[in-house]
Design a protein around this motif. Structure first.
Motif, mmCIF file in Angstrom:
data_model
loop_
_atom_site.group_PDB
_atom_site.id
_atom_site.type_symbol
_atom_site.label_atom_id
_atom_site.label_comp_id
_atom_site.label_asym_id
_atom_site.label_seq_id
_atom_site.Cartn_x
_atom_site.Cartn_y
_atom_site.Cartn_z
ATOM 1 N N ALA A 186 -1.056 8.670 -0.118
ATOM 2 C CA ALA A 186 -1.116 7.217 0.020
ATOM 3 C C ALA A 186 -2.543 6.709 -0.073
ATOM 4 C CB ALA A 186 -0.519 6.806 1.361
ATOM 5 N N LEU A 187 -2.676 5.502 -0.593
ATOM 6 C CA LEU A 187 -3.954 4.802 -0.497
ATOM 7 C C LEU A 187 -3.724 3.599 0.407
ATOM 8 C CD1 LEU A 187 -6.890 4.309 -1.359
ATOM 9 C CD2 LEU A 187 -6.001 2.864 -3.180
ATOM 10 N N THR A 188 -4.481 3.532 1.504
ATOM 11 C CA THR A 188 -4.311 2.435 2.451
ATOM 12 C C THR A 188 -5.561 1.577 2.435
ATOM 13 O OG1 THR A 188 -3.006 3.893 3.834
ATOM 14 C CG2 THR A 188 -3.804 1.884 4.843
ATOM 15 N N ILE A 189 -5.361 0.263 2.318
ATOM 16 C CA ILE A 189 -6.500 -0.654 2.393
ATOM 17 C C ILE A 189 -6.422 -1.359 3.734
ATOM 18 C CG2 ILE A 189 -7.680 -2.575 1.319
ATOM 19 C CD1 ILE A 189 -6.420 -1.862 -1.286
ATOM 20 N N LEU B 31 1.865 5.315 -3.487
ATOM 21 C CA LEU B 31 1.958 4.300 -2.445
ATOM 22 C C LEU B 31 0.608 3.633 -2.230
ATOM 23 C CD1 LEU B 31 3.571 2.986 -0.080
ATOM 24 C CD2 LEU B 31 2.731 4.839 1.353
ATOM 25 N N LEU B 32 0.632 2.294 -2.309
ATOM 26 C CA LEU B 32 -0.548 1.522 -1.934
ATOM 27 C C LEU B 32 -0.140 0.668 -0.754
ATOM 28 C CD1 LEU B 32 -3.394 0.336 -2.377
ATOM 29 C CD2 LEU B 32 -2.372 -1.306 -3.936
ATOM 30 N N LEU C 260 -0.871 2.646 12.035
ATOM 31 C CA LEU C 260 -0.011 2.941 10.893
ATOM 32 C C LEU C 260 -0.814 3.664 9.814
ATOM 33 C CD1 LEU C 260 2.758 2.604 9.535
ATOM 34 C CD2 LEU C 260 1.943 0.459 8.575
ATOM 35 N N ALA C 261 -2.050 3.224 9.600
ATOM 36 C CA ALA C 261 -2.896 3.868 8.595
ATOM 37 C C ALA C 261 -3.099 5.340 8.940
ATOM 38 C CB ALA C 261 -4.238 3.152 8.518
ATOM 39 N N GLY D 208 -1.702 8.496 6.727
ATOM 40 C CA GLY D 208 -2.723 9.405 6.223
ATOM 41 C C GLY D 208 -3.171 9.063 4.813
ATOM 42 N N GLY D 209 -3.517 10.079 4.021
ATOM 43 C CA GLY D 209 -3.994 9.840 2.665
ATOM 44 C C GLY D 209 -5.417 9.303 2.678
ATOM 45 N N THR D 210 -5.685 8.412 1.735
ATOM 46 C CA THR D 210 -7.028 7.860 1.610
ATOM 47 C C THR D 210 -7.061 6.465 2.217
ATOM 48 O OG1 THR D 210 -7.162 9.030 -0.464
ATOM 49 C CG2 THR D 210 -8.858 7.396 -0.062
#
Lengths: 485, 276
Positions: free
Chosen positions: A42-45, A208-209, A217-218, A222-224
């Motif tokens: 996932a990429l989370t902003i 997933l973005l 939640l971020a 996990g992920g970036t």
């Protein structure tokens, strides 16, 4: 023939954005370079509201409002798309590219049953398409919503509406999923269910973005993680690294804004007055064995509570369990089915006040805040100087009062609501999820302002929240409501 | 509360309706009002007959010619327009005050007040508006102005009542009013700051539509000869009276129709579109 449930395409495609700029006139809302989303990661902003997160998501999706212009490009595998061209990606919607919108309960059509609504996104859908309806049932069943198919959206809880919206967004089998602020207004259980759905999507090789201001939640996904502030990325890296040992000052502030990490002078350690009622302090509000039932659903039964001057109470529990109703019953805004609620003498004259979850609805909609407040000032003979002093304390300039409530942001408006509630010098303030719609930084700032004020005038607090971390940071007494059988 | 994408941008103000259309509608209405109010003072007596000038053609001195009794069509038109405007304004004002007061009372008090008012309003809704006017006219002596006024106002108040009741219950049930109650601000505050600002745009729209409805209803009744009686100058009556002479004197029919058309268009053009 039947259409079988299409699982997300197992692509080895990458989504990459070498450069994306979104502008409103000459004002840059988002300016991001080198964004890469890999399958299964996932990429989370993250970032505060107004930092350009959502605008960026809509720019990638091709759903920006027409006042905004996008520049740059994006590639999905070998195919390249120009972000300025809104139409170019439309054929991907639902099949390749799906968006789970903010506030799913508003994104669903209130006049349509859930099953039909979910079915519309199926591949090759036609009106009254039996195969699509069957597929919709299958998806709903898969998400634990088997009984919700024939319901209308307004009968669903926030978490269920979220999962229905998720089913509708993903029924087309899109491999790239953009999720915009999914945690807003969800309690911990609903959030965990959603997180599992997102995990599944990733496990099946989906992209997933996620846009969120919820660091928990971020961390969970996990992920970036990319941290955005004022249209640009200030820090990015693996979630566990960025969110535990942040390098940038702003990220540190964000992490500190988590209620679990709060530290303020007004905070009382739970040891101070953990048990037993202090004798001599009269109860402001005392309720004896109150009960409330809506239809055939019992919200609460035999609740006893006594709120004394200066106490800080929190009512916690999952959403839809009747926390707000209990608070309203205690303020006698709603009547109880059984039991008694007694207010101490002297609390009648505006000394019980309430802060609302949506401050926008708690001010008259079509008049300026100045006009709305003028009557309060006249009623309680408050000099203008005190209002200005209070406004200065909450970090607002008096000129903001010239505007109407719709022209002020949610965080600012909640602070004005706090100022208004302070004018009658209340003895008890009921804060109904007062900060649950604010991002973490504004939540922290707002709670700090509120609690400092309450501390100063010795006002008691009754807080309703689904956030247990916040309840234990703020309150010294808790009442936990559970779902009644 | 949704978080609009453009939260941090300048919030869009109330959407302005096309200003040129509104301004020209207001100008047109002003011109008609001046014609209706000043016309009867300066023009000839509308009832003065001169059978020698039977169906005279329009001329500079008499821009709309003369009718079958030799009466000045322009003078009759000015009187008819004044009658329409004044009577419609009276009807609308009465219906508005009555309907709004009843609607607010119904939403605020609830209970049996609401039930009773709703029952009465539903009885009125069940009868076509023109029939209400006809019933009242039938009870009064034929062609009375009072009967027409009362009938039109009675036929119209229901609309205001229903709209105001629906909107007022929404506003009164909102957290904003609950907060005002907790602050003990009293009913005056709730009416002035909550209800009135919310109802005003609705009421202006309804009132401009109501003016059109009243004017058209009056001329419809005149046209079928059950409203006001000759020799009173009335737009609908003027149209029917002029019909037999359409071949020789078409201006006599076209003039009142033109005034009706202009009144309708101007009132409709006046509505604001910012009440969304």
């Amino acid at each position: 023939m039947t259409e079988t449930a299409r699982s997300p395409h197992r692509t080895d495609h990458l989504l990459s954005v070498p450069k994306a700029i979104v502008r409103h006139g000459s004002h840059t809302l988002a300016d991001v370079a080198d964004l890469r989303i890999e399958p299964g990661r996932a990429l989370t902003i993250v970032g505060e509201s107004g930092s350009g997160k959502s605008v960026l998501a809509h720019a990638l999706m091709g759903t920006l409002p027409t006042e905004l212009t996008a520049e740059g490009s994006m590639s999905i595998g070998p195919t390249r798309f120009d972000l300025a061209d809104r139409r170019g990606r439309r054929h991907l919607w639902g099949r390749e590219l799906a968006l789970l919108p903010q506030e799913p309960s508003l994104a669903l059509d209130p006049t349509m049953r859930v099953r039909q609504q979910v079915a519309e996104g199926a591949y090759g859908w036609r009106p009254r398409d039996a195969a699509a309806l069957r597929l919709a049932d299958e998806r709903l069943d898969h998400f634990g919503l088997a009984n919700a198919g024939s319901a209308y959206p307004h009968t669903l809880s926030g978490g269920m509406a979220q999962r229905v919206a998720y089913a509708a967004a993903t029924i087309g089998g899109a491999s790239i999923l953009i999720v915009d602020e999914p945690s807003k207004g969800l309690d911990a259980n609903a959030l965990e269910l959603l997180a599992r759905l997102l995990d599944d999507h990733l496990a099946q090789g989906g992209l997933l973005l996620m846009i969120t201001h919820d660091l928990r939640l971020a961390r969970r996904i996990g992920g970036t993680v990319m941290v955005m502030r004022a249209a640009t990325v200030v820090e990015s890296g693996p979630a566990e690294e960025v969110l535990t040992t942040p390098a940038h000052d702003y990220t540190r502030q964000l992490v500190a804004a988590d209620p679990a990490n709060w530290s303020f002078p007004w905070m009382r350690r739970a040891t101070a007055s953990a048990s037993g009622a202090e004798p001599g302090v009269p109860a402001l509000v005392s309720a004896h064995s109150i009960a409330k039932t809506y239809g055939d659903r019992t919200l609460f039964n035999d609740v006893d509570i006594e709120i004394r001057a200066g106490e800080r109470w929190a009512i916690t529990g999952p959403s839809g369990v009747g926390k707000t109703t209990l608070g309203n019953v205690l303020l006698r805004l709603t009547s109880a089915d059984r039991g008694t609620v007694v207010h101490a003498p002297g609390t009648g004259d505006g000394r019980l006040q309430k802060l609302y979850q949506d401050p926008g609805l708690s001010f008259p909609r079509r008049v300026s805040l100045q006009r709305a407040l003028r009557d309060v000032m006249r009623r309680y003979e408050v000099p203008e100087a005190r209002v200005h002093a209070l406004l200065a304390k909450v970090g607002l300039s008096p000129s903001i009062l010239q505007r109407r409530p719709t022209e002020v942001s949610g965080g600012e408006l909640q602070r004005i609501a706090i100022v208004r509630a302070m004018l009658p010098r209340p003895a008890l303030l009921f804060a109904d999820e007062a900060t649950s719609r604010l991002d973490l930084a504004s939540q922290q700032a707002t709670m700090d302002i509120l609690m400092s004020e309450l501390d100063e005038i010795g006002c008691a607090l009754l807080m309703v929240t689904h956030d247990r971390a916040m309840a234990s940071a703020v309150a010294d007494r808790q009442l936990s409501l559970e779902v009644q059988p | 509360m949704t978080t609009p994408l453009l939260e941090e941008l300048a919030p869009a103000g109330p959407r302005r309706p096309r200003p040129i259309a509104r301004r020209s509608a207001a100008l047109g209405l002003l011109a008609l009002a001046v014609f209706a109010l000043v016309g009867p003072l300066v023009l000839a007596d509308p009832a003065a007959q001169d059978l020698g000038r039977y169906l005279e053609s329009p001329s500079l001195a008499e821009p709309l010619g003369r009718d079958d009794y030799g009466r000045s069509v322009l003078a009759r038109l000015a009187h008819a327009t004044r009658l329409s405007l004044v009577l419609a304004a009276l009807c609308v004002a009465t219906a508005l005050v009555l309907g709004t007061a009843a609607g607010i009372a119904s939403a605020w008090l609830g209970g049996w007040v609401d039930a009773a008012l709703r029952a009465v309003s539903e009885a009125f809704v069940a009868i076509p508006a023109l029939l209400v006017v006809l019933l009242v006219s039938a009870l009064a002596s034929g062609g009375s102005l009072w009967a027409l006024y009362l009938g039109l106002a009675l036929a119209q108040w229901v609309e205001y009542f229903r709209v105001v009741r629906a909107r007022a219950s929404l506003v009164l049930g909102s957290p904003a009013v609950e907060a005002a109650g907790l602050l003990r601000l009293g009913p005056v505050h709730i009416i002035r700051q909550h209800l009135w600002p919310d109802l005003r745009p609705l009421l202006t729209t309804l009132a401009s539509l109501g003016m059109v409805t009243s004017i058209l209803a009056m001329s419809t009744l005149g046209f079928v000869k059950v409203g006001l009686q000759p020799p009173r100058a009335e737009l609908g009556l003027m149209i029917t009276d002029a019909f037999p002479f359409y071949d020789v004197a078409p201006w006599m029919v076209i003039a009142p129709i033109g005034v009706l058309f202009l009144l309708t268009v101007c009132f409709l053009g006046l509505r604001t579109s910012k009440d969304a």
